[in-house]
Each structure stands twice: as C-alpha cells, then as structure tokens.
Motif scaffolding. Structure first.
Motif, PDB file in Angstrom:
ATOM      1  N   ASN A 165     -17.648  33.444 -21.244  1.00 58.05           N
ATOM      2  CA  ASN A 165     -16.406  32.496 -22.196  1.00 58.05           C
ATOM      3  C   ASN A 165     -15.590  31.763 -21.007  1.00 58.05           C
ATOM      4  N   SER A 168     -16.877  28.454 -19.947  1.00 59.22           N
ATOM      5  CA  SER A 168     -16.954  27.422 -20.937  1.00 59.22           C
ATOM      6  C   SER A 168     -15.597  27.176 -21.259  1.00 59.22           C
ATOM      7  N   ALA A 170     -13.205  26.865 -18.817  1.00 56.57           N
ATOM      8  CA  ALA A 170     -12.708  25.995 -17.938  1.00 56.57           C
ATOM      9  C   ALA A 170     -13.501  24.718 -18.010  1.00 56.57           C
ATOM     10  N   GLU A 171     -14.754  24.635 -18.682  1.00 58.79           N
ATOM     11  CA  GLU A 171     -15.161  23.275 -18.874  1.00 58.79           C
ATOM     12  C   GLU A 171     -14.658  22.570 -20.247  1.00 58.79           C
ATOM     13  N   SER A 172     -13.860  23.672 -21.224  1.00 59.11           N
ATOM     14  CA  SER A 172     -13.345  22.834 -22.075  1.00 59.11           C
ATOM     15  C   SER A 172     -12.006  22.407 -21.885  1.00 59.11           C
ATOM     16  N   LEU A 173     -11.502  22.989 -20.737  1.00 60.75           N
ATOM     17  CA  LEU A 173     -10.332  22.136 -20.095  1.00 60.75           C
ATOM     18  C   LEU A 173     -10.444  21.052 -19.049  1.00 60.75           C
ATOM     19  N   GLY A 174     -11.766  20.826 -19.046  1.00 62.64           N
ATOM     20  CA  GLY A 174     -11.726  19.638 -18.272  1.00 62.64           C
ATOM     21  C   GLY A 174     -12.454  19.719 -16.872  1.00 62.64           C
ATOM     22  N   ALA A 175     -12.926  20.929 -16.744  1.00 63.00           N
ATOM     23  CA  ALA A 175     -13.560  21.090 -15.276  1.00 63.00           C
ATOM     24  C   ALA A 175     -15.089  20.854 -15.479  1.00 63.00           C
ATOM     25  N   THR A 176     -15.707  20.245 -14.382  1.00 62.39           N
ATOM     26  CA  THR A 176     -17.013  19.999 -14.114  1.00 62.39           C
ATOM     27  C   THR A 176     -17.717  21.258 -14.097  1.00 62.39           C
ATOM     28  N   ARG A 179     -16.967  22.480 -10.789  1.00 59.54           N
ATOM     29  CA  ARG A 179     -15.435  22.965 -10.528  1.00 59.54           C
ATOM     30  C   ARG A 179     -15.364  24.159 -11.045  1.00 59.54           C
TER      31      ARG A 179
ATOM     32  N   ARG B  47     -19.101  25.301 -31.426  1.00 62.72           N
ATOM     33  CA  ARG B  47     -19.776  25.141 -30.195  1.00 62.72           C
ATOM     34  C   ARG B  47     -20.310  23.823 -30.078  1.00 62.72           C
ATOM     35  N   PHE B  52     -20.694  22.779 -26.058  1.00 62.44           N
ATOM     36  CA  PHE B  52     -21.269  23.971 -25.573  1.00 62.44           C
ATOM     37  C   PHE B  52     -22.797  23.838 -26.060  1.00 62.44           C
ATOM     38  N   MET B  71     -20.540  15.866 -22.393  1.00 56.31           N
ATOM     39  CA  MET B  71     -20.477  17.232 -21.675  1.00 56.31           C
ATOM     40  C   MET B  71     -18.927  17.849 -22.268  1.00 56.31           C
ATOM     41  N   PRO B  72     -18.877  19.214 -22.533  1.00 57.61           N
ATOM     42  CA  PRO B  72     -17.629  19.768 -22.736  1.00 57.61           C
ATOM     43  C   PRO B  72     -16.515  19.235 -21.854  1.00 57.61           C
ATOM     44  N   PHE B  73     -16.426  18.939 -20.739  1.00 54.98           N
ATOM     45  CA  PHE B  73     -15.528  18.369 -19.941  1.00 54.98           C
ATOM     46  C   PHE B  73     -15.124  16.986 -20.395  1.00 54.98           C
ATOM     47  N   VAL B  77     -11.437  18.272 -25.933  1.00 53.68           N
ATOM     48  CA  VAL B  77     -11.419  19.393 -27.370  1.00 53.68           C
ATOM     49  C   VAL B  77     -10.837  20.649 -26.656  1.00 53.68           C
ATOM     50  N   GLY B  78      -9.912  21.216 -27.213  1.00 52.66           N
ATOM     51  CA  GLY B  78      -9.309  22.448 -26.486  1.00 52.66           C
ATOM     52  C   GLY B  78      -9.902  23.702 -27.405  1.00 52.66           C
ATOM     53  N   VAL B  79     -10.029  24.768 -26.799  1.00 53.84           N
ATOM     54  CA  VAL B  79     -10.797  25.792 -27.332  1.00 53.84           C
ATOM     55  C   VAL B  79     -10.174  27.186 -26.939  1.00 53.84           C
ATOM     56  N   PHE B  81     -10.670  31.083 -27.238  1.00 50.06           N
ATOM     57  CA  PHE B  81     -11.804  32.034 -27.423  1.00 50.06           C
ATOM     58  C   PHE B  81     -11.432  33.266 -28.089  1.00 50.06           C
ATOM     59  N   TYR B  98      -4.034  24.925 -15.616  1.00 49.71           N
ATOM     60  CA  TYR B  98      -5.404  24.630 -15.210  1.00 49.71           C
ATOM     61  C   TYR B  98      -5.755  23.493 -15.847  1.00 49.71           C
ATOM     62  N   GLY B  99      -5.907  23.353 -17.176  1.00 52.99           N
ATOM     63  CA  GLY B  99      -6.551  22.105 -17.737  1.00 52.99           C
ATOM     64  C   GLY B  99      -5.502  20.964 -17.627  1.00 52.99           C
ATOM     65  N   ARG B 102      -6.802  19.731 -14.297  1.00 54.46           N
ATOM     66  CA  ARG B 102      -8.206  19.115 -14.333  1.00 54.46           C
ATOM     67  C   ARG B 102      -8.070  17.752 -15.254  1.00 54.46           C
ATOM     68  N   ARG B 103      -7.313  17.808 -16.446  1.00 55.38           N
ATOM     69  CA  ARG B 103      -7.335  16.459 -17.115  1.00 55.38           C
ATOM     70  C   ARG B 103      -6.650  15.367 -16.548  1.00 55.38           C
ATOM     71  N   ALA B 146      -4.954  26.179 -24.226  1.00 51.18           N
ATOM     72  CA  ALA B 146      -5.806  25.096 -24.694  1.00 51.18           C
ATOM     73  C   ALA B 146      -5.076  23.714 -25.303  1.00 51.18           C
ATOM     74  N   PRO B 149      -3.137  20.357 -22.251  1.00 46.93           N
ATOM     75  CA  PRO B 149      -3.631  18.890 -21.959  1.00 46.93           C
ATOM     76  C   PRO B 149      -3.648  18.019 -22.990  1.00 46.93           C
TER      77      PRO B 149
END
Lengths: 272, 359, 278
Positions: A165, A168, A170-176, A179, B47, B52, B71-73, B77-79, B81, B98-99, B102-103, B146, B149
């Motif tokens: 997770n 996952s 990181a990706e949901s926070l915008g990281a490719t 990245r 998901r 995902f 793609m997710p990025f 959408v914030g998640v 877990f 972090y977010g 990235r954003r 989450a 951003p």
C-alpha cells in the motif's frame, strides 16, 4: 528422575553449543597465530615466538599484490554491474504474481546453485568458442553473473517485507510509479541492497572454483594465486594473505551490522 | 468537491466477479458509506475509483469526466488505507507534505501542513516518525496526508477497523466532523453496519459484487429492499407468509402460524409468498389484561425459551407454535424481569414496523 | 518487466549458451594429445560410459560419503545452537549471534580451509590424534577425517542459520502447552519440537549435502591429492590432461546430481510452507 534427565539434557546441550563454538573459532585463531610465526617455514603449531615477517613478505610478493589488485577491481566492477542490472530485475520480479515468475527467479538465481567447477568449465568452453577474450573480461563477466543473485535476493527480500500500500499511497498522492520507486521503495529497501552488495563483494573476492578456469598467465585473482602457493610451497605469506582477506570481509560485515543490524536484515520469523 | 459516478461497471479477478454491473451517482459533498461483508466488492469499488484497478466494462466518472484511462497519480483522489500506509522513513510533516510536493511542486507548503495538523489536532507532532505514534494518531496523520493536496474525492478503506472499540467511537465522531467541515465528497468502506449507518449520509450495501440498495441510513434500516440488506443491517427474526387482498385497497398478510395483519405496503401481488422481517427492538411484551392497546398490532404468542439480561434491556427468545424462533429485546420492567422461562408469552409489534420482502 | 531484460539476457548469454556448449562437448570424441575435442570426430556416448567404470568409483564414494557424513553431523550438532539462538529473548544477544554466524559464513572460504589445514592438518593436532588411534597421519582414513572436518567447518554456520529459521516457525506456546500438560523438557523436545522441525531438518540436511558435493577448495587443499571430489576430477580433466569431453561429461553428471538434490530440498520446503499455510 525426569528432572535428572532434563538436567542432563540441559548440560549436554550446553556442552554441544560450547564445543560447536570452539570448533568454529579455534582454527581461525590458530591461523592468525600461524601468520605471525617467526619461523622461516611451515612448522608445527604453536609458533615459539611472534613476528610480522610474513606480512612484510606479503607486501613484497608481487604475485599476490597484483592478484589482490585484480581481485579488488573485478569485485568492484562486477558488483557494480550486478547492482545496475539486478535492482531493476529484482523490482520487476517482486511486482505481483505472474506466470513464469518463479521459473525466471530460479533461472536468475541458478548461478549460485550450480557447482563452481561446472560453471567455470562451461564458461571456459564458451570463451574458447568465441576465440576472443581477455582474462579480465572473462572474470568480470563470470563474477557479474555470480554476484547478480545476491543483489536479486536482497531486493526481493526487501520488497517482500514492504507494505504494498505504500507505493499505492504515493501514487494516490500524485507520484508517478518511477517517483514512488525513488521516494518510497528504494529508500526503504536500502539496508537490504547495501547488505546484498557487501555479500556480493565478500563472495567475489573469495571466489575460486570458477575463476580458476578463467585466469591466464596475464591475470590471476588473489584466491587463485593463494591456492597455487598453498599447493606448491610451505610459505606462510599465504596465511598472512588469508588473514588479510578475512579481516577485510569481517570489517565490511561489521560496518553493515553496526549501521543496519544483521538480524533485522534476516528477519525474526513469525514468533520471534 | 466533485461528483462520483459508476455506470454499469464490471470488474473480475480471474473467475470471480468483484464488481458486477454496478451503477451509482454520488452528489458532490456527500458522505457515502460502502457497506458489505468481506469479499462483497466494496474494496474493489474503492480501488476502481482510486485507479489502482482498471474497469473491465462500464465507466467511472469523477466530476462528470471519464477517468477510466487515468493512472492513480493523474486522478485527484485521496486515499486513507486500512493499515494507514504511512511512509515509515518520513516524519509526520514530511508525510503530509508529500502529496503537496507531488501535486503542487516544491514550494513552501509549511502553512498547509500546519493547517492540516491543526485540523486533525496533532500540532506539535510534526517531527515524529510514524512508528512513534499511537494507532489513533497514525490514523489522523493518514487522513491529514490524504486531505492535504485538496483532492476532489477522498476514499477511506476501513479507516477505524485497526483501532480498539473505545477509540473507534471517538474517532468516528471526529472523522465525521472533519469531513463535514471540509464538505468534501468522501467514500468510506466498512463491514461494520453501525459505523456505516453512523458515518454516512448515503449508505450503499453491496453483496457478491452487486449493489443491493442505496439509500439514507434510516431507509436502509427501516425499509430494506432485499432479504440480504434486512439480514445484514441490524438484527432480525424471519417468518414467512402470504399476501392477500384486504378491503380499502390495503393488503393483509397471513403468517404461517395463522396470525394476520393489515399493512399499507404496496406492490404486493395477491397470493404472493413474502418474507417477514421483525426487528427485535420493535416488539413489546403484551402483558395479560392489556390486550386492547391504542394501536392495532400483530400479536404473536409462544413459549419463552431463553432470557438474557443486558442492563437497559432484556433479550428474549420465543418459540412460536410453528416452531420458528423470534428474538425480542424488551425494556426491563419489574414484571418482564420476572418472566418465567418455559412459560407462555405474548409479544406485539405495530404492523407499520414490520418489514415485508417478496420472496 | 523491462527491468528484467538486461539480467535475463546476460544470464542467458553467459550461462545457458555455455551449458549448451558443455552438453555438446560431452558427446565429442577425445583425441589424446589434443586440447579440446575433435570437431570432425563422430558424436559418442563413450565419455559417459567411461564414467561408469570402476576406476572412477572412489571419486563418487568420496564425494557422496564424506558429504553426507559431514551434513548429518552438521545438522545434529547445530540444532542445539540454532534452538538456543532462536529462543533468545534479548535482541542484542540474538543480533550478536547472527552477526557471528554471518561473519563465519562470509569470511573467506579459502582462509577457513587454510585455518583447518594448519590446525587439524599435519602441522596441527593430526599427528597427536593419529598416534593415539594408532594409524598413520598419511593414511586415507586420516585424510578423509580432515576433509570431513573442513566440510563441517564450512557447513556449520549456514546450517545453523537455516535451522534458526525452522525453530522460529514453531509456536513457543505449543511448548508451554506441552509442559503444562505434564511433559518434561526432554519429552517436549522429542515429541513437539523435533517432529515440527522434522521436514526442516531433512531439507537442511539435503541442502548441506548439496553444498558439500559441490565443494572444490576443501578437498583440493585438505585431500592432499589422495582424497578428491568429482569437482576436483573435473578440474584435473581440464587442467592436467586437457580431456575436455570427459570433463564435460563429468560436469553434466555432477550438475544433474546437484539439481536432483536441490529439487528434493525445494519440494520439502514447499510442502512445509503449504502445510504451514493450511
């Protein structure tokens, strides 16, 4: 009665453990003493007095010094290459379950399972067929294939213990995906990778069965040179070289242990 | 703040259908509970929204736009877990930042981080590592991370399940407060019906990949549309009966034991077999001499086989003449407390509080 | 997926092709005096047939007998140590032990062989031991003994480490339960721990055997030319008489034996995991 048996069992266990440790350590201590022997030839243990004469001789034995240089160069270049191709491969192998994954893992790990002599022999045939090669190229290639499994195992062991997770998240926070690999996965498996590199180098600087087939008059490695000296002379500079080799490995492992903790790298098991 | 929509979405893993032809539309700013037993497809739904997983068929729309190819990025959408998935090598502040980085690039995000810490009441914890926090604190950091951003939608996967009971109830109220204050569209996955009803403005009940019912919490509890929903949400006893026409356009239901009641429920074909769902807390014990209540009720008589004292209420198990068991929770009174086990008992329930489901 | 390409290509190129060449070489005709095989000669199974002759029997018996003895002894004597380490409660003590064993595992094998040679060989305690038993220090038995000691020293760290994993897999509550039901410590050990570790002991034994039949330096140095393993024979075929076809045939036999032993080990570990999962 039962208690007496239990007691005897406990004593037996303690004695076994002590003997095992003694057996593991004593020869190495004997070797260290022998390398400090002041006598001019290989003679029965223990040495009557100690000196550094064999270490001094080691520093003046061109064969061993040159071989040590080659060994260091081969270990460094081969491990670096294995790291470069092994980290992406290990990450790819740890990404989920797909058909043929286990087969491919087994294939890439196989150089460690195949007896060194067999590996050396078939590589020799290969280079002979190619009819073009240098000793260094042969050794470098062989050591790359041999150290690759250490890197793979380290990367796969690291990602195995990693929460999927996290990537996952990181990706949901915008990281490719790349990245997230750089920011999350790689930093978290750094200890495993460093351990893999140390094990790979330790393996490479000591490798003999494969290298024996691939050396030529122009290039030899330290272990190969040491074996030929061991078989041909009663010269204790081999003992000095062996101690030097040993100290190098132990120091590398010690640094690793102090930074990351060896037991953490190995894991504790579910009831640890 | 955005709408979230599924249109005939299907998703299979191998031969199992995780999501089977699901459609729904959640208005912007709604707080949705996705409820169902494990393996019902609720986490897969989550998901699919996060990106995902990819849909096999159908469309996922966020704010009216098809995000199927993103793609997710690329989705905003914030998640949160289930296991929080906090980055263990980063401090609380770094996790939250972090977010944002990235954003929104490598700017100075310290103000937003402070704001988020304030929102989840964790000021002063920014330098801690996740491993130095309690479970509840980790949960808040995951939420702050989450939300930081400013996602269009936030998804929470069993957000409270890893916490112990006492903490869970406190955090549920807090979670609802935070999400309501931000007015963000939030979808919470849970298998806990109490959590689902307490948290969501809209509750979606799923089973075996299909959506069973969508409605507000009271609707789901009082007017379940399927046997599954009635059985999964709340406790219940089940009887079967037959619908018959009654004067005045009403419907009479005749139970297997011969008891009959009149209902306002519509859409019941004459002669149709129906399942009767009875909520235990809707019953009253009918005491001798009090037959003539102000309201008409369905009265069931049987034998009391078990009682359990639960403090404010008392649980009664009653075997009817037909052999079926009915569970009743009755308020403890001086008389009910002394009900003899094995003796006859009568319980009544207002017809309007009886749930009728065509079988 | 793309990340796999370089690793797979490299290993295929430097491992599969050479193995294929070796297979091809093993069915070539050997012409004495030539280095390598005679390409023009007919294909033959003569190299494999030759392996079955009595003159090579001692290589097989030395390889397998000594390896199995060393593996069995290693598993038996390392189990108490592994058990003790796995059940250590202190994190530091446990970390120290693991570090100790890992160091021994990775410390130069050559240095260890030489250490055994100076401590247990003719300049070490060997003459005292052989005199006490009443055999010559140059007798086959004495040399075989030293080779076994060398193999043991090589095997014990890795055997202990792998057994620690097995003992960790046994739920310690089971042992408490057994003792609370009236079993003594010894009975608990024999009735609970050992059976639960049984498969692990067997697979570790097989793994240790595999490791020692591939051993090369240990018999080379400690065997003093009198005790030689298959791997030493293969090297001699290449290094001293340049009979490549015969060397290749022996290499294929050794490889098949190791592969078979590894397959058994894998099978045992897999079914153990499946059992644990069930």
């Amino acid at each position: 009665m039962r208690r007496a048996i239990d007691k005897a069992g406990a004593v037996l266990e303690r004695v076994t453990v002590a003997l095992v440790c003694l057996f593991l350590v004593a020869p190495i201590i004997a070797l260290i003493f022998m390398s400090l022997d002041s006598r001019a030839y290989l003679a029965p243990f223990p040495p009557p007095s100690l000196s550094l004469r064999w270490y001094a001789k080691l520093l003046h034995t061109d064969l061993l010094l040159k071989a040590a240089g080659n060994t260091a160069l081969i270990a460094a270049t081969a491990t670096a290459t294995a790291l470069l191709i092994g980290v992406p491969a290990g990450l790819a192998l740890s990404g989920g379950h797909w058909r043929g994954r286990n087969l491919l893992t087994g294939f890439l790990m196989s150089p460690l399972a195949i007896p060194g002599v067999v590996l050396g022999f078939c590589m020799l045939l290969f280079w002979a067929k190619l009819q073009f090669s240098t000793g260094f190229l042969r050794l470098y290639c062989a050591h790359t294939v041999l150290t690759l499994p250490f890197i793979l195992r380290a990367v796969m062991g690291g990602t195995d213990g990693l929460n999927r997770n996290l990537a996952s998240a990181a990706e949901s926070l915008g990281a490719t995906p790349t990245r997230s690999l750089v920011d999350i996965t790689l930093p978290l498996i750094r200890a495993n990778i460093v351990a893999g590199v140390v094990f790979a180098i330790a393996f490479s600087i000591d490798e003999i069965a494969v290298s024996l087939f691939l050396t030529d008059p122009n290039i030899t490695t330290l272990p190969v040179a040491m074996v030929s000296l061991m078989r041909s002379s009663f010269d204790l500079s081999v003992a000095a070289a062996a101690v030097a080799l040993m100290v190098t490995t132990v120091l590398a492992l010690l640094v690793l242990h102090l930074i990351f903790g060896m037991d953490r790298i190995l894991g504790r098991g579910q009831y640890g | 703040m955005s709408t979230v929509e599924f249109s005939n979405v299907c998703k299979s893993f191998g031969s199992t259908k995780a999501v089977d032809d699901a459609s729904f539309f959640f208005a912007a700013g709604s707080l949705v509970s996705l409820l169902g037993p494990s393996g019902c497809g609720k986490t897969s739904t989550l998901r699919l929204i996060a990106g995902f997983e990819r849909v096999d068929k159908g469309k996922v729309l966020i704010d009216g736009a098809d995000v199927g190819a993103l793609m997710p990025f690329q989705r905003n959408v914030g998640v949160v877990f289930q296991d929080y998935a906090l980055f263990p090598h980063m401090s609380v502040a770094q996790n939250i930042e972090y977010g944002l980085r990235r954003r929104h690039g490598r700017l100075d995000h310290s103000a937003r981080v402070r704001e988020m810490l304030q929102l989840v009441q964790l000021e002063g914890f920014q330098e801690r590592l996740p491993s130095q926090l309690s479970g509840g604190q980790q949960q808040r950091v995951a939420l702050a991370r989450a939300l930081a951003p400013r996602p269009e939608v936030i998804l929470l996967d069993e957000p409270l399940s890893a916490l112990d009971l006492q903490l869970r109830q406190g955090l549920r109220i807090e979670l609802k407060r935070i999400l309501a204050a931000l007015g963000i569209t939030a979808i919470v996955v849970t298998h806990d019906q109490e959590e689902a009803l307490g948290l969501g403005d809209v509750v979606v009940v799923m089973n075996k990949g299909r959506i069973e019912q969508i409605g507000n919490p009271a609707d789901i509890y009082n007017r379940p549309k399927t046997r599954f929903v009635a059985g999964f949400v709340g406790r219940s006893s089940w009887l079967s009966g037959r619908a018959l026409p009654a004067p005045g356009g009403l419907t009479a239901v005749c139970l297997e034991g011969g008891e009959t009641f009149i209902t306002h429920a519509v859409g019941l074909a004459s002669g149709a077999q129906v399942d009767i769902c009875l909520r235990p807390e809707r019953f009253r014990v009918v005491e001798p001499g009090m037959e003539t209540e102000e309201k008409p009720q369905l009265v069931l008589s049987g034998r009391l086989v078990e009682t359990a004292f639960l403090g404010p209420e008392q649980h009664l198990a009653i075997v009817l003449g037909s052999g079926k068991v009915v569970h009743v929770s009755a308020r403890v009174t001086a008389r009910s407390h002394s009900l003899p086990v094995g003796g006859p008992i009568r319980v009544g329930i207002p017809p309007d509080e009886i749930i009728i489901i065509p079988s | 997926m793309l990340g796999l390409a370089p690793a797979v290509l490299l290993t295929a190129f430097l491992l599969l092709i050479p193995l294929g060449l070796m297979l091809h070489e093993s069915v070539q005709t050997y012409t004495p005096g030539r280095i390598g095989s005679d390409e023009a000669g007919p294909l033959t199974l003569e190299n494999f047939r030759e392996i079955l002759t009595v003159s090579y029997l001692s290589y097989f018996t030395d390889t397998f007998l000594l390896s199995m003895i060393a593996a069995i002894v290693a598993v038996i004597v390392c189990f108490p140590l592994a058990y003790r380490i796995a059940r250590l409660s202190g994190r530091r003590a446990r970390a120290m032990w693991i570090f100790f064993l890992m160091s021994l595992l990775f410390v130069s094998a050559l240095a260890k062989v030489y250490a055994i040679s100076v401590s247990f060989g003719p300049v070490g305690i060997l003459p005292y031991v052989t005199r006490a038993i009443g055999i010559s220090q140059n007798s086959l038995l004495a040399i075989q003994g030293v080779v076994i000691i060398g193999l043991l020293h090589y095997l014990m760290p890795i055997v202990t480490l792998s057994l620690i994993g097995a003992v960790q897999g046994v739920n310690p509550r089971l042992l408490d339960a057994s003792q609370s039901l009236g079993a003594s410590q010894l009975e608990t050990h024999l009735l609970i721990t050992l059976p639960l570790c049984g498969r692990a002991l067997l697979s570790t034994f097989l793994f240790a055997t595999t490791l020692s039949i591939s051993a090369f330096v240990i018999p080379l140095i400690l065997g003093r030319g009198r005790v030689a393993f298959l791997s030493n024979l293969i090297y001699t075929r290449f290094g001293e008489i340049s009979n490549y076809p015969s060397g290749a045939a022996f290499a294929i036999v050794l490889l098949s034996l190791v592969a078979a032993a590894l397959a058994c080990t894998t099978f045992l570990t897999r079914s153990r995991r499946r059992k644990a999962a069930a």
